[in-house]
Write a protein that holds these residues in place. Structure first.
Motif, short mmCIF file in Angstrom:
data_model
loop_
_atom_site.label_atom_id
_atom_site.label_comp_id
_atom_site.label_asym_id
_atom_site.label_seq_id
_atom_site.Cartn_x
_atom_site.Cartn_y
_atom_site.Cartn_z
N PRO B 217 -45.89 -20.62 9.67
CA PRO B 217 -45.71 -19.25 10.14
C PRO B 217 -44.73 -19.18 11.30
O PRO B 217 -43.95 -18.23 11.43
N GLU B 218 -44.76 -20.21 12.14
CA GLU B 218 -43.84 -20.24 13.28
C GLU B 218 -42.39 -20.27 12.79
O GLU B 218 -41.53 -19.53 13.27
N VAL B 220 -41.27 -19.23 9.90
CA VAL B 220 -40.91 -17.97 9.25
C VAL B 220 -40.67 -16.89 10.30
O VAL B 220 -39.67 -16.18 10.25
N SER B 221 -41.57 -16.77 11.28
CA SER B 221 -41.39 -15.67 12.23
C SER B 221 -40.17 -15.92 13.11
O SER B 221 -39.50 -14.98 13.51
N ASN B 222 -39.86 -17.18 13.37
CA ASN B 222 -38.65 -17.47 14.13
C ASN B 222 -37.40 -17.05 13.38
O ASN B 222 -36.46 -16.52 13.95
N GLY B 224 -37.27 -14.74 11.24
CA GLY B 224 -37.26 -13.29 11.20
C GLY B 224 -36.69 -12.69 12.47
O GLY B 224 -36.14 -11.59 12.47
N GLN B 225 -36.84 -13.45 13.57
CA GLN B 225 -36.45 -12.88 14.86
C GLN B 225 -35.01 -13.19 15.26
O GLN B 225 -34.60 -12.81 16.34
N ARG B 229 -36.22 -16.74 19.96
CA ARG B 229 -37.33 -17.57 20.43
C ARG B 229 -37.11 -17.88 21.91
O ARG B 229 -36.04 -18.29 22.33
N TYR B 424 -48.87 -16.87 7.87
CA TYR B 424 -47.91 -15.86 8.31
C TYR B 424 -48.56 -14.48 8.29
O TYR B 424 -48.46 -13.71 9.25
N ALA B 427 -50.85 -14.19 11.16
CA ALA B 427 -50.14 -14.00 12.43
C ALA B 427 -49.69 -12.55 12.57
O ALA B 427 -49.78 -11.96 13.64
N GLN B 428 -49.25 -11.95 11.46
CA GLN B 428 -48.83 -10.55 11.50
C GLN B 428 -50.01 -9.63 11.81
O GLN B 428 -49.84 -8.56 12.38
#
Lengths: 322, 507
Positions: B217-218, B220-222, B224-225, B229, B424, B427-428
């Motif tokens: 998840p880390e 994927v979210s990274n 996405g951003q 980070r 993920y 986390a959302q």
């Protein structure tokens, strides 16, 4: 680009044919030795010693391949389905080859799906009690369990393990009834045994040898026809009057059924020779395993007698299929 | 006197050039994999195991041990600077360490983590040397009902502690418990929830779950951003702390060491639970518990000391009783057997060079770790500042590779990917993964101990109240739960978390 692929395809087909033609010279490519347990255990050690020494003696390339899971049945399933060309061999154990299918684990038949090559090594099951236990002998254990069924607490490394089945076999032969307390392996059972929360434990000899030597645990009986080399003072259950009580862990090499007899014979001959070497025997001794070696027929006979024996024990102990 | 003799024997072994080298490789690798999320000591040790076959047993064990306790150091660096536990046991450090970094105190937080770890490392090592024998006898006193009580307390405290909604945390614990049920039931041998997939018969592997929940998840979210980070590289100053600052972290470090050292000796408890427990103790003794979660330095010092002390004392049951307390210890145990050394009560008598050599190497390793972690913290952080588009394929590859090598199973890689998707989504939805992991780890053991206690007591459930140890743990757990259900306290907790999210919004 398309042309290139075609050339590749033709070349690889040619290579495969070449392999088939060159079949009379075995082995002409690395042999995969399936090890059905993770790196680090006794099965892994036995397999690696055989692979290394066999490689040294013959110049063959033997690659041990750890395929653990389901108490060894994942590796055995893979081995049983592999091509019977002599390039996949399996280090089987009675627990995964014989007993797991009887418990409904693994989709293979120990007799129909495999060709036995030879017995490699064995180590017996041992019954242990804590030092200063009130049950310092098998007679006392059986007498107490008969006087008050269920009062003697018997720990094992898990349902359907060789240790559990050895304990069940003894109960069936003697008519005594224990309270069975299954553990996950041995690590949590030993503190309970030392702390007096269970009365006895049945496990393989090497797994409990350190504590026996130290004197914190006391071996009362060996499930074998002959006394264990490391425990010359401990009687066998055979001597104590329970004939048919052998419960040993054995390791043996098997190949997929249909492997050519010449290959089986060649593997048998070379591995038997390796087992006679000093280095091999010394390394097996460290793992607590007794070196065996056998003909393919002797090994086949053992498998054929083990299947009905443990089938009966499992049925009479009412151990459920998975 | 005997202790001095033993230690000098040990240092004679540990200070040979070769063994210093192996120790260095171990702690260096440990720090590296500790910093990088998704690769833990379990995966690393299992990958390195084949290489160690040709090495002398002492050297191999020194290196493997270095990886294990070095990872606890590295894990805290990632936790403080990127709010990402490099190791599961560092997840508690995220709570306050990251907040300290956001407030410009990254240097102080890193120095605290390193010093607390070193204090714990020294005391933990001394503890192994002096207490190994008597303490292995104490562990025998723990019966099935006592382990059950201990684990109930661990789960309840994790839920109460968790950085979020109590209902969501409870839900995550339950979810973890359910996931933990997958596999073969110990008491009947029946498979549960495996859907006839043979690879699931032994349950979902812990490293698979940890990688899936934390690393994937880390990543994927990274992605996405788009490189947003937050890595506090520029702000790291104040690594050298003042005497007043040191005095502030000494008592929590010592308390954390005590908690971690004691818990580490219990098979199956390990660094993660120890860190949680130490954080809880610190919050309890603090005059101002409201600061926790907002950058309290005690909230970094205590859990860091605890997970380090625990990762060292966990060697006590493994080496002296031959009882590996965790998956990693089981690997090390297996390696020892392969080298021809039988761990157990005899190891100190039969292989004194090995036992004391490894103990002494832990002193040496701890000194190296300070050198690696404080002056070189910039280097480690640069690992985290490598543009993410270069780093993430490596992380994913390592994760997939590592998970494959544990069991040589492709199914494990698929399961990990599936858990990554789940992680993920969680986390959302702001569902904390830590309580779930704890539920997953402790649930099956809790069930096993509970059923064994009942089996041995003949079905009498009063057995949990009759044992003083079990009673104590259960009472503590009950008090924690009751305290959370008192409206006044619950309101207070909500206020704390509201303040925290406001603070986060500002930062």
């Amino acid at each position: 680009m398309k042309k290139l692929w075609e050339v590749c395809a033709i070349l690889s087909v040619a290579a495969l044919c070449g392999g088939a033609i060159a079949q009379d010279k075995y082995p002409d490519q690395p042999i995969r030795l399936i090890v059905p347990f993770p790196a680090g255990g006794a099965t892994d050690l036995v397999s690696r010693v055989v692979a290394t020494e066999l490689g040294k003696a013959t110049g063959w390339a033997i690659a041990p391949d750890n395929k653990p899971g389901s108490g060894g049945s994942v590796g055995l399933s893979l081995g049983g389905k592999a091509k019977a060309d002599g390039y996949t061999i399996v280090m089987a154990q009675n627990a995964n080859l014989v007993i797991n299918p009887l418990l409904g684990v693994g989709n293979y038949d120990p007799i129909k799906d495999f060709e036995p090559v030879l017995l490699v090594a064995s180590s017996p099951m041992v019954m242990i009690v804590a030092k200063n236990s009130q049950y310092e002998s098998v007679e006392k254990i059986i007498a107490a369990a008969k006087a008050k069924p269920g009062s003697v607490r018997f720990g094992s490394p898990g349902i359907g393990t060789s240790g559990h089945l050895a304990g069940e076999l003894l109960q069936q032969l003697s008519g005594a009834k224990f309270l069975h307390v299954p553990y996950k392996g041995i690590s949590q059972a030993l503190p309970d045994l030392m702390g007096g929360r269970i009365d006895l434990f049945v496990g393989s000899a090497p797994s409990v040898m350190a504590q026996i030597k130290e004197g914190t645990l006391h071996a009362v009986g060996v499930f074998d026809k002959k006394r264990a080399t490391d425990l010359p003072d401990v009687p066998t259950f055979d001597e104590l009057g329970y004939s048919g009580s052998e419960a040993i862990t054995w390791w043996g090499v098997v190949v997929p059924a249909g492997t050519r007899k010449e290959i089986v014979d060649q593997l048998n001959k070379e591995i038997n020779a390796v087992l006679k070497k000093q280095e091999t025997q010394a390394q097996f001794k460290n793992a607590g395993a007794d070196v065996l070696g056998s003909s393919a027929e002797e090994f086949a006979g053992l498998i054929q007698s083990d299947v009905p024996k443990w089938k009966l024990v499992i049925e009479r102990a009412d151990i459920k299929k998975r | 006197m005997e202790l001095l003799n033993n230690l000098s024997l040990g240092f004679g072994v540990a200070l040979t050039l070769g063994n210093i080298g192996y120790c260095f490789i171990g702690v260096l690798l440990g720090t590296l994999i500790g910093v990088l999320p998704g690769i833990g000591p379990l995966v690393t040790i299992s990958m390195l195991l084949p290489i160690t076959f040709g090495m002398p047993p002492v050297s191999a064990l020194i290196m493997l041990a270095g990886i294990y306790y070095g990872a606890q150091y590295g894990g805290s660096t990632a936790a403080i600077l990127v709010n990402l536990p490099g190791e599961v046991s560092s997840s508690v450090t995220c709570l306050d360490g990251y907040q300290m970094a956001r407030r410009g105190k990254a240097g102080y937080a890193l120095a605290t983590a390193a010093l607390a770890s070193v204090i714990a490392g020294f005391i933990g090592t001394l503890a192994i040397a002096t207490l190994a024998k008597p303490l292995s006898a104490w562990a025998i006193e723990f019966g099935a009902e006592d382990y059950f009580g201990l684990m109930v307390m661990g789960l309840v405290s994790a839920t109460v502690l968790s950085n979020g909604d109590l209902a969501k945390s409870l839900g995550m614990v339950m979810f973890g418990l359910l996931l933990g049920l997958i596999g073969t039931d110990v008491n009947s041998g029946i498979e549960r929830f495996t859907f006839n997939v043979p690879e699931l018969a032994d349950g979902i592997g812990f490293s698979i779950l940890a990688v899936g929940l934390f690393a994937m998840p880390e990543v994927v979210s990274n992605l996405g951003q788009k490189e947003t980070r937050e890595v506090f590289t520029a702000k790291i100053s104040g690594v050298m702390m003042s005497w007043a600052e040191f005095k502030a972290i000494l008592p929590p470090s010592l308390r954390g060491t005590t908690v971690g050292g004691l818990f580490g000796m219990l098979p199956g408890v390990g660094p993660t639970v120890s860190a949680f427990a130490a954080y809880m103790v610190e919050k309890k003794v603090s005059k101002d518990p409201a600061r926790f979660g907002l950058g309290a330095v005690e909230g970094v010092a205590a859990p860091e000391a605890a997970n380090n002390a625990a990762s060292q004392t966990t060697f006590i049951p493994t080496l002296t009783l031959g009882i590996p307390g965790s998956a990693t210890m089981a690997l090390i145990f297996g390696a020892l057997v392969m080298y021809g050394v039988q761990p157990g009560p005899t190891v100190m008598v039969r292989d004194p060079q090995l036992f004391w050599g490894v103990v002494a190497s832990m002193f040496v390793g701890n000194v190296m770790l300070v050198a690696l972690n404080l002056p070189l913290v910039g280097v480690w952080v640069r690992l985290l500042t490598v543009p993410y588009r270069w780093l993430f394929p490596c992380i994913i590859m390592f994760c997939a590779f590592g998970n494959y090598t544990v069991n040589s199973s492709v199914v494990d890689v698929y399961v990990c990917a599936a858990i990554g998707v789940l992680g993920y989504v969680m986390a959302q939805l702001d569902c904390p993964p830590a309580p779930m992991v704890l539920g997953y780890v402790l649930g099956p053991q809790m069930e096993e101990y509970m059923r064994r206690a009942l089996l041995l007591s003949g079905g009498d459930s009063m057995v949990f109240l009759r044992s003083p140890l079990s009673l104590f743990f259960l009472v503590v757990a009950a008090l924690l739960l009751i305290s959370m259900s008192i409206p006044a306290i619950r309101r207070k907790k909500h206020i704390v978390y509201e303040e925290k999210s406001e603070a986060e919004a500002k930062a």
